[in-house]
Design a protein around this motif. Structure first.
Motif, PDB file in Angstrom:
ATOM      1  N   ALA A 231       0.815  -1.218   0.000  1.00 49.05           N
ATOM      2  CA  ALA A 231       0.000   0.000   0.000  1.00 49.05           C
ATOM      3  C   ALA A 231       0.844   1.262   0.000  1.00 49.05           C
ATOM      4  N   GLU A 232       2.017   1.210   0.606  1.00 46.81           N
ATOM      5  CA  GLU A 232       2.872   2.395   0.690  1.00 46.81           C
ATOM      6  C   GLU A 232       3.380   2.845  -0.670  1.00 46.81           C
ATOM      7  N   GLU A 233       3.336   1.962  -1.643  1.00 44.74           N
ATOM      8  CA  GLU A 233       3.810   2.293  -2.974  1.00 44.74           C
ATOM      9  C   GLU A 233       2.866   3.260  -3.698  1.00 44.74           C
ATOM     10  N   ILE A 234       1.656   3.367  -3.213  1.00 42.86           N
ATOM     11  CA  ILE A 234       0.671   4.257  -3.822  1.00 42.86           C
ATOM     12  C   ILE A 234       0.565   5.513  -2.957  1.00 42.86           C
ATOM     13  N   ARG A 235       0.799   6.645  -3.564  1.00 44.75           N
ATOM     14  CA  ARG A 235       0.831   7.908  -2.832  1.00 44.75           C
ATOM     15  C   ARG A 235      -0.554   8.315  -2.333  1.00 44.75           C
ATOM     16  N   ALA A 236      -0.572   8.946  -1.170  1.00 35.01           N
ATOM     17  CA  ALA A 236      -1.822   9.367  -0.532  1.00 35.01           C
ATOM     18  C   ALA A 236      -2.677  10.266  -1.430  1.00 35.01           C
ATOM     19  N   PRO A 237      -2.102  11.235  -2.156  1.00 39.32           N
ATOM     20  CA  PRO A 237      -2.963  12.054  -3.019  1.00 39.32           C
ATOM     21  C   PRO A 237      -3.674  11.236  -4.104  1.00 39.32           C
ATOM     22  N   ALA A 238      -3.011  10.217  -4.616  1.00 40.81           N
ATOM     23  CA  ALA A 238      -3.642   9.363  -5.625  1.00 40.81           C
ATOM     24  C   ALA A 238      -4.790   8.576  -5.005  1.00 40.81           C
ATOM     25  N   VAL A 239      -4.579   8.067  -3.810  1.00 34.76           N
ATOM     26  CA  VAL A 239      -5.632   7.336  -3.108  1.00 34.76           C
ATOM     27  C   VAL A 239      -6.817   8.260  -2.851  1.00 34.76           C
ATOM     28  N   ALA A 240      -6.542   9.467  -2.383  1.00 35.02           N
ATOM     29  CA  ALA A 240      -7.604  10.425  -2.089  1.00 35.02           C
ATOM     30  C   ALA A 240      -8.398  10.779  -3.351  1.00 35.02           C
ATOM     31  N   TYR A 241      -7.692  10.971  -4.456  1.00 30.98           N
ATOM     32  CA  TYR A 241      -8.361  11.328  -5.708  1.00 30.98           C
ATOM     33  C   TYR A 241      -9.288  10.211  -6.184  1.00 30.98           C
ATOM     34  N   VAL A 242      -8.774   8.991  -6.214  1.00 31.55           N
ATOM     35  CA  VAL A 242      -9.593   7.867  -6.678  1.00 31.55           C
ATOM     36  C   VAL A 242     -10.748   7.615  -5.712  1.00 31.55           C
ATOM     37  N   ALA A 243     -10.493   7.719  -4.423  1.00 35.07           N
ATOM     38  CA  ALA A 243     -11.553   7.521  -3.427  1.00 35.07           C
ATOM     39  C   ALA A 243     -12.681   8.528  -3.644  1.00 35.07           C
ATOM     40  N   GLN A 244     -12.320   9.753  -3.952  1.00 36.97           N
ATOM     41  CA  GLN A 244     -13.328  10.779  -4.211  1.00 36.97           C
ATOM     42  C   GLN A 244     -14.142  10.415  -5.456  1.00 36.97           C
TER      43      GLN A 244
END
Length: 81
Positions: free
Chosen positions: A15-28
């Motif tokens: 999971a650490e390989e995926i940056r938090a902003p990318a996770v936040a964007y897709v989650a939105q």
């Protein structure tokens, strides 16, 4: 994982390989809490199913021993005659 695979042509190792902003964007985009990503079980059998589905979406498949042999042959003929 879908977007990571689309960009990197491989799956993330953790999971650490995926940056938090990318996770936040897709989650939105899919209307789920970004925090749910932290609960994704990387050892569970669902991840195998997800990977199969993602490969299918991009018309990829896992390489076989025959694929590796063909690649080795091609490398010898084309790159190291």
């Amino acid at each position: 994982m879908l977007k990571f695979f689309e960009v990197e042509a491989r799956f993330p190792e953790n999971a650490e390989e995926i940056r938090a902003p990318a996770v936040a964007y897709v989650a939105q985009q899919v209307e789920v809490p970004a925090e749910d990503w932290a609960a994704y079980d990387w050892a569970w059998r669902a991840i195998k199913r997800h990977r199969v589905e993602i490969r299918g979406a991009f018309d990829f498949r896992e390489s076989t021993e025959q694929d590796q042999a063909q690649l080795a042959e091609w490398l010898v003929v084309e790159l190291a005659p």
